[in-house]
Design an enzyme around this catalytic site. Structure first.
Site, PDB file in Angstrom:
ATOM      1  N   HIS A   1      18.614   5.330 -43.445  1.00 42.74           N
ATOM      2  CA  HIS A   1      17.255   5.615 -42.994  1.00 42.74           C
ATOM      3  C   HIS A   1      16.387   5.754 -44.237  1.00 42.74           C
ATOM      4  O   HIS A   1      16.756   6.427 -45.204  1.00 42.74           O
ATOM      5  CB  HIS A   1      17.256   6.908 -42.170  1.00 42.74           C
ATOM      6  CG  HIS A   1      15.887   7.417 -41.897  1.00 42.74           C
ATOM      7  ND1 HIS A   1      14.870   6.605 -41.465  1.00 42.74           N
ATOM      8  CD2 HIS A   1      15.353   8.668 -42.010  1.00 42.74           C
ATOM      9  CE1 HIS A   1      13.772   7.326 -41.315  1.00 42.74           C
ATOM     10  NE2 HIS A   1      14.040   8.574 -41.647  1.00 42.74           N
TER      11      HIS A   1
ATOM     12  N   ASN B   1       8.479   5.557 -44.458  1.00 45.49           N
ATOM     13  CA  ASN B   1       9.452   6.021 -43.470  1.00 45.49           C
ATOM     14  C   ASN B   1       8.932   5.650 -42.080  1.00 45.49           C
ATOM     15  O   ASN B   1       7.977   6.247 -41.591  1.00 45.49           O
ATOM     16  CB  ASN B   1       9.617   7.540 -43.623  1.00 45.49           C
ATOM     17  CG  ASN B   1      10.541   8.154 -42.582  1.00 45.49           C
ATOM     18  OD1 ASN B   1      10.920   7.508 -41.607  1.00 45.49           O
ATOM     19  ND2 ASN B   1      10.896   9.411 -42.782  1.00 45.49           N
TER      20      ASN B   1
ATOM     21  N   CYS C   1      14.744   9.892 -36.256  1.00 45.68           N
ATOM     22  CA  CYS C   1      15.071   8.828 -37.220  1.00 45.68           C
ATOM     23  C   CYS C   1      16.504   8.321 -37.077  1.00 45.68           C
ATOM     24  O   CYS C   1      16.870   7.327 -37.695  1.00 45.68           O
ATOM     25  CB  CYS C   1      14.826   9.316 -38.638  1.00 45.68           C
ATOM     26  SG  CYS C   1      13.140   9.856 -38.884  1.00 45.68           S
TER      27      CYS C   1
HETATM   28  N1  ACO Z   1       1.148  15.573 -53.385  1.00 45.92           N
HETATM   29  C1  ACO Z   1       1.124  16.466 -54.398  1.00 45.92           C
HETATM   30  N2  ACO Z   1       1.781  17.638 -54.354  1.00 45.92           N
HETATM   31  C2  ACO Z   1       2.465  17.924 -53.227  1.00 45.92           C
HETATM   32  C3  ACO Z   1       2.536  17.044 -52.136  1.00 45.92           C
HETATM   33  C4  ACO Z   1       1.833  15.838 -52.234  1.00 45.92           C
HETATM   34  N3  ACO Z   1       1.815  14.911 -51.258  1.00 45.92           N
HETATM   35  N4  ACO Z   1       3.283  17.609 -51.173  1.00 45.92           N
HETATM   36  C5  ACO Z   1       3.709  18.796 -51.649  1.00 45.92           C
HETATM   37  N5  ACO Z   1       3.201  18.994 -52.885  1.00 45.92           N
HETATM   38  C6  ACO Z   1       3.398  20.132 -53.780  1.00 45.92           C
HETATM   39  C7  ACO Z   1       3.773  21.385 -53.027  1.00 45.92           C
HETATM   40  O1  ACO Z   1       2.605  22.068 -52.587  1.00 45.92           O
HETATM   41  C8  ACO Z   1       4.524  22.152 -54.075  1.00 45.92           C
HETATM   42  O2  ACO Z   1       3.591  22.778 -54.930  1.00 45.92           O
HETATM   43  P1  ACO Z   1       3.899  24.244 -55.525  1.00 45.92           P
HETATM   44  O3  ACO Z   1       5.148  24.088 -56.348  1.00 45.92           O
HETATM   45  O4  ACO Z   1       2.669  24.528 -56.323  1.00 45.92           O
HETATM   46  O5  ACO Z   1       4.092  25.122 -54.325  1.00 45.92           O
HETATM   47  C9  ACO Z   1       5.226  21.069 -54.890  1.00 45.92           C
HETATM   48  O6  ACO Z   1       4.500  19.846 -54.630  1.00 45.92           O
HETATM   49  C10 ACO Z   1       6.668  20.887 -54.512  1.00 45.92           C
HETATM   50  O7  ACO Z   1       6.744  20.838 -53.081  1.00 45.92           O
HETATM   51  P2  ACO Z   1       8.092  20.523 -52.323  1.00 45.92           P
HETATM   52  O8  ACO Z   1       7.862  20.589 -50.851  1.00 45.92           O
HETATM   53  O9  ACO Z   1       9.204  21.326 -52.904  1.00 45.92           O
HETATM   54  O10 ACO Z   1       8.294  18.991 -52.756  1.00 45.92           O
HETATM   55  P3  ACO Z   1       9.590  18.134 -52.620  1.00 45.92           P
HETATM   56  O11 ACO Z   1      10.058  17.693 -53.924  1.00 45.92           O
HETATM   57  O12 ACO Z   1      10.584  18.785 -51.696  1.00 45.92           O
HETATM   58  O13 ACO Z   1       9.029  16.828 -51.884  1.00 45.92           O
HETATM   59  C11 ACO Z   1       9.023  15.868 -49.690  1.00 45.92           C
HETATM   60  C12 ACO Z   1       8.432  16.944 -50.602  1.00 45.92           C
HETATM   61  C13 ACO Z   1       8.716  14.522 -50.293  1.00 45.92           C
HETATM   62  C14 ACO Z   1       8.391  15.984 -48.317  1.00 45.92           C
HETATM   63  C15 ACO Z   1      10.559  16.066 -49.617  1.00 45.92           C
HETATM   64  O14 ACO Z   1      10.837  17.434 -49.312  1.00 45.92           O
HETATM   65  C16 ACO Z   1      11.223  15.215 -48.593  1.00 45.92           C
HETATM   66  O15 ACO Z   1      11.231  14.002 -48.706  1.00 45.92           O
HETATM   67  N6  ACO Z   1      11.871  15.834 -47.596  1.00 45.92           N
HETATM   68  C17 ACO Z   1      12.612  15.099 -46.618  1.00 45.92           C
HETATM   69  C18 ACO Z   1      11.731  14.514 -45.573  1.00 45.92           C
HETATM   70  C19 ACO Z   1      12.550  13.575 -44.696  1.00 45.92           C
HETATM   71  O16 ACO Z   1      13.488  12.984 -45.150  1.00 45.92           O
HETATM   72  N7  ACO Z   1      12.264  13.415 -43.443  1.00 45.92           N
HETATM   73  C20 ACO Z   1      13.187  12.521 -42.722  1.00 45.92           C
HETATM   74  C21 ACO Z   1      13.291  12.746 -41.422  1.00 45.92           C
HETATM   75  S1  ACO Z   1      11.884  12.062 -40.625  1.00 45.92           S
HETATM   76  C22 ACO Z   1      12.162  12.062 -38.922  1.00 45.92           C
HETATM   77  O17 ACO Z   1      13.208  12.346 -38.431  1.00 45.92           O
HETATM   78  C23 ACO Z   1      10.967  11.797 -38.053  1.00 45.92           C
END
Ligand code: ACO
Length: 398
Positions: free
Chosen positions: A258, A288, A115
């Site tokens: 990004h 994204n 990214c």
């Molecule tokens: N829908 C519903 N629930 C979900 C989902 C979903 N799509 N995904 C995860 N959950 C659940 C999990 O299972 C977890 O449940 P639990 O508490 O019962 O275990 C809960 O939601 C919280 O999960 P987290 O992973 O802590 O959720 P978080 O708030 O961190 O959000 C996300 C996840 C959106 C992926 C976030 O971590 C994020 O945006 N991370 C950064 C990703 C990024 O920026 N990538 C960029 C680089 S991309 C590149 O270089 C190609």
């Protein structure tokens, strides 16, 4: 050094027409529109159709950028495509784009920095211009992320979309354009975000020649760790690049980050003590798009009237590698007006470029027929025939 400054003189984006909403994804995996909106800020994304590839998306964005810049494809001498989703490792997607555009005077290569790729590519092209080795460069970010997603993994499939964005950079002795860049990497975080290509060792139980067979090539991500990493590095590198360009936060009109997660941007704004409104976001509708997200957002920012002449704008990317990067640019362009007939004529150029390309291919086939050397297709047919023969020989011996 040639004392040339790299100015952006054109920009273009292309998003495939097919829209996939959060609601539609919630019919595939256990998620909801409310969850995705609250945790990421994404409502919908675009997905490439059957006839679309990373190269065709890149071509469309590039053609639009050249149109805005009023630059003929033959004037382009460097094409860099930042992508993590090339359809082949080689030829590079950039070479396909070069062919589609008919940019016969250009060198072309792909750049892989996930990214952060667009900001890396912008910096490389700007360096080539200031070193005097290039005069007009096309810098493109293009992705078909939908083709490398595990559509059963709700942690990743909700995030990504397809699209392309491009800018034309041109050298000029007028000070301005790209003022400063900082590029970073920390390979110790390689496992946090991965997209396999060629396996480094054979997969147990499979013929080593076909080690990748049966193994999905999809993105795996440790979302929480990437989130933590991003909130740390975005503010640090923005501060660093402002310092390099001798700017204070008040001198910066707009930051185009990004487009990964609205919460990452809010955290970065807080750390930088800058109003979040100074960060441009379009991820609600594009998701994204990895290396394409910053140039697509740039086009949307221009369209929304968020950039005025002499504004300082910062691009900041982060992602797999781990990598992160930022650039400061003085926005100093007023694109020339383009009439409808000029636009139509420019489109014709690309039809001519494709016809020329096909003629060259036909010419190669004819000359190999005349000289008696087989075409690649005939060589493949011969290889298959020989393989069959040796297999049946082995069977008979056994
Ligand atoms: N829908 C519903 N629930 C979900 C989902 C979903 N799509 N995904 C995860 N959950 C659940 C999990 O299972 C977890 O449940 P639990 O508490 O019962 O275990 C809960 O939601 C919280 O999960 P987290 O992973 O802590 O959720 P978080 O708030 O961190 O959000 C996300 C996840 C959106 C992926 C976030 O971590 C994020 O945006 N991370 C950064 C990703 C990024 O920026 N990538 C960029 C680089 S991309 C590149 O270089 C190609």
């Amino acid at each position: 050094m040639s004392n040339q400054y790299a100015h952006i003189i054109g920009w273009g984006k292309y998003l495939p027409p097919r829209v996939v909403t959060n609601e539609e994804i919630s019919r595939i995996v256990d998620t909801s529109d409310e969850w995705i909106m609250a945790r990421t800020g994404i409502r919908e994304r675009r997905i490439a159709g059957p006839g679309e590839t990373t190269a065709t998306l890149a071509f469309e964005a590039a053609a639009r950028a050249l149109e805005v810049a009023d630059v003929h494809p033959s004037e382009v001498d460097l094409i860099i495509v930042a992508t993590s989703t090339p359809e082949t490792i080689f030829p590079a997607t950039a070479s396909l784009v070069q062919d589609y555009l008919g940019s016969r005077n250009a060198g072309a290569f792909d750049l892989s920095a996930a990214c952060s790729g667009f900001v890396y590519a912008l910096s490389m092209a700007s360096n080539a211009i200031s070193a005097g080795s290039s005069q007009v460069a096309l810098v493109i970010g293009a992705e078909t992320m939908s083709r490398v997603l595990d559509w059963q993994d709700r942690g990743t499939c909700i995030l990504f979309g397809d699209g392309a964005g491009a800018v034309v950079l041109k050298g000029s002795s007028v000070p301005g354009g790209l003022l400063a860049s900082s590029l970073r990497s920390d390979g110790s975080g390689a496992d946090l975000l991965r997209l396999p290509a060629v396996y480094s060792s054979p997969v147990p139980g499979l013929d080593p020649t076909f080690s990748a067979n049966g193994h999905p090539r999809t993105i795996t991500m440790n979302g929480r760790q990437i989130f933590r990493f991003a909130t740390q590095v975005v503010s640090d590198i923005v501060e660093e690049v402002m310092e390099k360009a001798d700017l204070t936060p008040d001198d910066v009109a707009l930051i185009i980050p990004h487009q990964a997660n609205a919460r990452i941007v809010e955290a970065a704004a807080k750390k930088l003590k800058m109003p979040v409104e100074r960060f441009f976001l379009n991820l609600e509708h594009a998701g994204n798009t990895s290396a394409a997200s910053i140039p697509i957002a740039l086009c949307d920012a221009v369209e929304a009237g968020r950039l005025a002449p002499n504004d300082n704008v910062i691009f900041v990317g982060f992602g797999g590698g781990l990598t992160w990067a930022a650039s400061v640019l003085k926005w100093d362009v007023t694109p020339p007006p383009v009439s409808l007939s000029q636009r139509q004529w420019r489109r014709m150029r690309y039809v001519i470029a494709r016809t020329r390309s096909r003629l060259r291919q036909t010419g190669r086939s004819v000359s190999s027929m005349v000289s008696g050397s087989p075409t690649p297709e005939a060589r493949m047919r011969d290889a298959e025939r020989n393989e069959k023969k040796s297999r049946s020989k082995k069977k008979r011996k056994a």
